[in-house]
Design a protein around this motif. Structure first.
Motif, short mmCIF file in Angstrom:
data_model
loop_
_atom_site.label_atom_id
_atom_site.label_comp_id
_atom_site.label_asym_id
_atom_site.label_seq_id
_atom_site.Cartn_x
_atom_site.Cartn_y
_atom_site.Cartn_z
N UNK A 233 0.82 -1.21 0.00
CA UNK A 233 0.00 0.00 0.00
C UNK A 233 0.85 1.27 0.00
N UNK A 234 2.14 1.11 0.40
CA UNK A 234 3.04 2.26 0.40
C UNK A 234 4.01 2.22 -0.80
N UNK A 235 3.71 1.31 -1.74
CA UNK A 235 4.48 1.29 -2.98
C UNK A 235 5.60 0.27 -3.05
N UNK A 236 5.77 -0.56 -2.02
CA UNK A 236 6.82 -1.58 -2.04
C UNK A 236 6.15 -2.93 -2.27
N UNK A 237 6.33 -3.47 -3.46
CA UNK A 237 5.66 -4.72 -3.84
C UNK A 237 6.67 -5.87 -3.76
N UNK A 238 6.51 -6.69 -2.76
CA UNK A 238 7.43 -7.81 -2.55
C UNK A 238 7.06 -8.98 -3.44
N UNK A 239 8.07 -9.79 -3.75
CA UNK A 239 7.86 -10.94 -4.63
C UNK A 239 7.40 -12.17 -3.86
N UNK A 240 7.93 -12.37 -2.64
CA UNK A 240 7.62 -13.62 -1.93
C UNK A 240 7.44 -13.39 -0.44
N UNK A 241 6.76 -14.38 0.16
CA UNK A 241 6.63 -14.48 1.61
C UNK A 241 7.26 -15.81 2.02
N UNK A 274 -3.10 -14.02 -1.35
CA UNK A 274 -2.67 -12.62 -1.44
C UNK A 274 -1.80 -12.36 -2.68
N UNK A 275 -1.47 -13.41 -3.42
CA UNK A 275 -0.74 -13.24 -4.67
C UNK A 275 0.77 -13.21 -4.55
N UNK A 276 1.31 -13.72 -3.44
CA UNK A 276 2.77 -13.76 -3.28
C UNK A 276 3.29 -15.16 -3.55
N UNK A 277 4.56 -15.23 -3.93
CA UNK A 277 5.20 -16.53 -4.07
C UNK A 277 5.51 -17.06 -2.68
N UNK A 278 5.29 -18.36 -2.49
CA UNK A 278 5.54 -18.99 -1.21
C UNK A 278 6.96 -19.55 -1.17
N UNK A 279 7.69 -19.29 -0.08
CA UNK A 279 9.00 -19.90 0.16
C UNK A 279 8.91 -20.70 1.45
N UNK A 280 9.40 -21.94 1.41
CA UNK A 280 9.41 -22.84 2.56
C UNK A 280 10.85 -23.24 2.86
N UNK A 281 11.15 -23.52 4.14
CA UNK A 281 12.51 -23.88 4.53
C UNK A 281 12.52 -25.14 5.40
#
Length: 423
Positions: A233-241, A274-281
């Motif tokens: 919402x503040x303009x920083x669009x992340x690729x993944x969570x 939410x439209x983010x790429x998922x990262x698992x570890x």
């Protein structure tokens, strides 16, 4: 439950009274390679890893936590089926690259990255560095500016979520050293977005290890998505969570608990929606049940109302029982029948000069004699990885079993190894 809680599990089963890894008798491995000996099932490792890949969204990045077990032969197996790597040191980064993990599938976390480790990550052009403090980000920014190289940045957030695990491996509460507060994460990502050589790409959390309920993971995933949306919402669009790892294993029953598919569903749903790429570890959930530590009884000893089975493995070989009071089931390699089957309650201990040197306490086992072999179960994760040379003891060998064949994947140390690096 204690002692022989389960009779065989997964790829470790009895056939004709002999405990096998896949179709290889453990007694034959002990004879060929000696003890103490780590034995891993190739099929179990691949089965667990493939379950993560099959259950995760197609776009997800599954990064194996190298800290769980960094043997190069095991790492190469995971490279071949398409996993990425989660590393926490320059050494783990070296191992991941040596094994062939594509740099774009490597994520580097850790609270104390040194300059040369950061530079090695930049040399390799890995997927992202996960920042855990403002000073660390300043260090990375300075290096990136000097090199005039764009660096992808994720921030590890400490979501302050309590979990039911040992306090030493709970990492997501406010008082822990890991990650930063949500407010600080927002500040760091804004800084990265404004910097000419930094690129904010992700947000991450790892709330702990050996967690056996899904709810805290779901709460953490929701928290991360909310924070990522706030940044958008503040303009920083992340690729993944990146929801981290920490999926627990039930060491007492031999079961995966909770199940991999249930865990993935809980963390993937909010991230995907939410439209983010998922990262698992994941780490432990892939390798823990794929390994045992083989050890041989040296002596038995009655003392102080106890029966001790003194074995040739010790806390330097498997530190988890001493460090965490962790429970590992202990099984006889040869199943005893008849009158000798009447159980005796043993403390299974090693030869190190520490009272805390034990592999299991108050375990009902059939009457033991010198030369008998025992298998310490679920030792594939944080077993060899935490081994050491305390008391001048040698680190054990490691063997990887594929059906009826065994491959030595790490030689046993010799006394000469104790002199390495000395002057």
């Amino acid at each position: 439950m204690s002692g022989n809680e389960f009779v065989g599990y997964g790829r470790f089963q009895y056939h004709h009274q002999q405990l096998h890894c896949e179709n290889t008798p453990l007694a034959e491995l002990a004879k060929s390679y000696g003890t103490p000996l780590y034995v891993y099932s190739r099929a179990a490792i691949l089965e667990n890893a493939r379950t993560f890949l099959a259950q995760a969204p197609a776009s997800a990045l599954v990064c194996y936590a190298v800290k769980a077990n960094g043997n190069p032969a095991i790492l190469r197996l995971l490279v071949e089926i398409g996993l990425g790597a989660d590393v926490t040191s320059g050494g783990e980064l070296f191992l991941a690259l040596h094994a062939g993990f594509p740099p774009e599938k490597i994520i580097y976390s850790g609270v104390g990255k040194l300059r040369h480790e950061i530079e090695a990550a930049l040399d390799a052009n890995i997927c992202a560095l996960h920042v855990e403090s403002a000073m660390e980000l300043e260090q990375i920014a300075a290096i990136a500016s000097q090199r005039q190289q764009v660096v992808s940045i994720g921030v590890r957030v400490n979501p302050d979520i309590p979990v039911g695990t040992h306090p030493y491996i709970s990492t997501g509460a406010a008082q822990h050293k890991f990650g930063v507060s949500a407010e600080t994460a927002v500040t760091l990502l804004h800084f990265a977005a404004s910097h000419p050589w930094l690129k904010p790409v992700g947000i991450a959390a790892h709330i702990g290890s050996q967690i056996q309920e899904v709810a805290p993971f779901a709460t953490s995933a929701d928290f991360l998505v909310g924070l990522a949306d706030e940044l958008a919402s503040s303009g920083i669009h992340l690729e993944y969570v990146d929801v981290g790892g920490g999926l627990g294993v039930n060491y007492e029953t031999g079961d995966q608990s909770p199940k991999i598919e249930d865990w993935i569903r809980a963390v993937a749903t909010p991230v995907e929606s939410a439209g983010y790429r998922l990262v698992l570890e994941p780490g432990r959930a892939i390798v823990a049940g794929a390994g045992v530590l083989l050890t041989q009884v040296v002596y038995t000893k009655p003392q102080g109302g106890k029966q001790f089975a003194i074995v040739d493995a010790a806390m330097n070989d498997l530190l988890r029982p001493t460090l965490y009071s962790a429970h590992h089931a202990i099984l006889p390699v040869t199943k005893v029948t008849g009158t000798l089957k009447v159980p005796v309650t043993y403390d299974v201990v090693g030869p190190i000069c520490e009272t805390g040197d034990f592999l299991g306490k108050e375990r009902p086992l059939s009457l033991l004699s010198p030369g008998d072999l025992l298998a310490v179960c679920h030792a594939g994760a944080y077993g060899f990885a935490m081994s050491n040379n305390y008391n001048g003891r040698l680190r054990p060998a490691e063997v990887l079993v594929d059906d009826e064949t065994a491959q030595l994947i790490r030689q046993r140390q010799t006394y000469e190894h104790l002199l390495e690096g000395t002057c």
